[in-house]
Design a protein around this motif. Sequence first.
Motif, short mmCIF file in Angstrom:
data_model
loop_
_atom_site.label_atom_id
_atom_site.label_comp_id
_atom_site.label_asym_id
_atom_site.label_seq_id
_atom_site.Cartn_x
_atom_site.Cartn_y
_atom_site.Cartn_z
N ALA A 1 -0.19 7.93 0.99
CA ALA A 1 -1.64 8.03 1.25
C ALA A 1 -1.96 7.72 2.70
O ALA A 1 -2.86 8.32 3.29
N TRP A 2 -1.24 6.78 3.27
CA TRP A 2 -1.47 6.39 4.67
C TRP A 2 -1.23 7.55 5.62
O TRP A 2 -2.02 7.81 6.53
N TRP B 1 0.84 -1.19 0.00
CA TRP B 1 0.00 0.00 0.00
C TRP B 1 0.88 1.25 0.00
O TRP B 1 2.08 1.19 0.20
N SER C 1 -5.31 2.15 -1.89
CA SER C 1 -4.06 1.69 -2.47
C SER C 1 -3.66 0.30 -1.98
O SER C 1 -2.68 -0.28 -2.46
N HIS C 2 -4.40 -0.24 -1.02
CA HIS C 2 -4.05 -1.52 -0.41
C HIS C 2 -4.41 -2.66 -1.34
O HIS C 2 -5.55 -2.80 -1.79
N GLU D 1 -5.37 3.28 5.74
CA GLU D 1 -4.85 2.83 4.44
C GLU D 1 -4.19 1.46 4.53
O GLU D 1 -4.29 0.64 3.61
N SER D 2 -3.53 1.18 5.66
CA SER D 2 -2.83 -0.10 5.80
C SER D 2 -3.79 -1.26 6.03
O SER D 2 -3.39 -2.43 5.94
N GLY E 1 -7.39 0.62 2.64
CA GLY E 1 -7.44 1.84 1.85
C GLY E 1 -7.42 1.58 0.35
O GLY E 1 -7.17 0.45 -0.10
N ASN F 1 -5.28 8.95 4.90
CA ASN F 1 -6.19 7.95 5.45
C ASN F 1 -5.46 7.07 6.46
O ASN F 1 -4.65 6.22 6.08
#
Length: 403
Positions: A256-257, A252, A270-271, A264-265, A268, A261
């Motif tokens: 972004a994390w 991810w 992107s994950h 995210e991890s 999210g 967000n």
Amino acid sequence: MDQIRADLAAVTGIAALAGFADAVLCRLLFTLPRGGCTGATGGIGMGISTAAITVEVAVPDALRPVVDVAALPAGLGGAGSAWLVLSEGGRLARWTPTTGEVREVARCREEGPASECGGGVRLRLHVSRCGRWAAVVQDRGRYGTVVDLATGSPALELDGGDYCCETVPFALAFAEHGGRPVVVHRTDWNRLDVTDLASGEVLTARDGPGGGEEDAEHDLDYFHGALSLSPDGTRVYDGGWVWQPWGMPAVWSLTAWLRDNPYESEDGPSHAVYPGVSEWNWPAVWIDDGRIAVYDRDDAGSGTVHVLDPASIELRSPGVRWIKAVATFPWPVGDFGFFTDGEHLLIADEAGLQGVDITSGRRVFAIDGFRPARQDRHTGTLIQVGSAGARLWTPPKWTARAG
């Protein structure tokens, strides 16, 4: 001799020093690349030696026995690679192999018990890219400590929880965000957080509207494993697993994390995961920003290298994103480590270091008997440490990495 020193410095990244041969136990080892010789120049045959010269140095008595090593930024004045060495008793010392200099910087005490279940706890050393921060953690254990090497004092005590902690390395990676050093670390079996090292602030606090109820919506049935950052420092790779025991690597966006967000991890946008491996705790390495090499073996005893493209994602269902593999090739089962020169997959096995084409799986060179355990992200130098000596090799070309 001057030409040999110059060639040695160019290939290994170790500066040519006056009296070098007397100060350092040095041995040049030549191994033809698999498939033949590619040419040579005067003095040291560069077409051969770029894949085959290693340097041996004595490990100072003050560092023995060595528990683990991790790279520090290179010493001043072109002194070559520098390493932080963890010795028994929690001693942390800076070691410059070219000069033999040893300087104690901190001491770290081990917390316990490591795990209620046991499981072969091993201390693991991590160092931030800037070289100021180090972490000593219990792989297959619960605890760890981040140390400020500038003061020698503990900066952050880590507790990853004891639920199945014996099944994974302690999930930890140093990173940077907004020009500031941070540490990604496990705070429970299924949760990671990021802490700003200078301020101690937790940057991923899940304390938005709804509090605990919102956190519960994002709970993972996922055991976080070994973490590593992409070379540009923007993505996190997690070698974790899920019930019933099945490896499930995940990637991810770190940006972004930390910027958008805090969940995210967990889940999210992107994950994404790769369900194509069955086991975890096998080697994995970022070759470059667009390729990750991951090893797996099956119940029949066959081994396979999976080459993943973390930017190539297949949406399987709402919220479920799978990473695509761009190549796979067989590799014998064994006990080994994965590294890279930025182009090839470097596999350290019982025979030595194998340079492997990442697309075809073809072995293109080898350094017999060289089995490194760690790599310097600054110079690319690989190091193998024994009871009394160490052996080093630096790839001919290398681009420094984040993390």
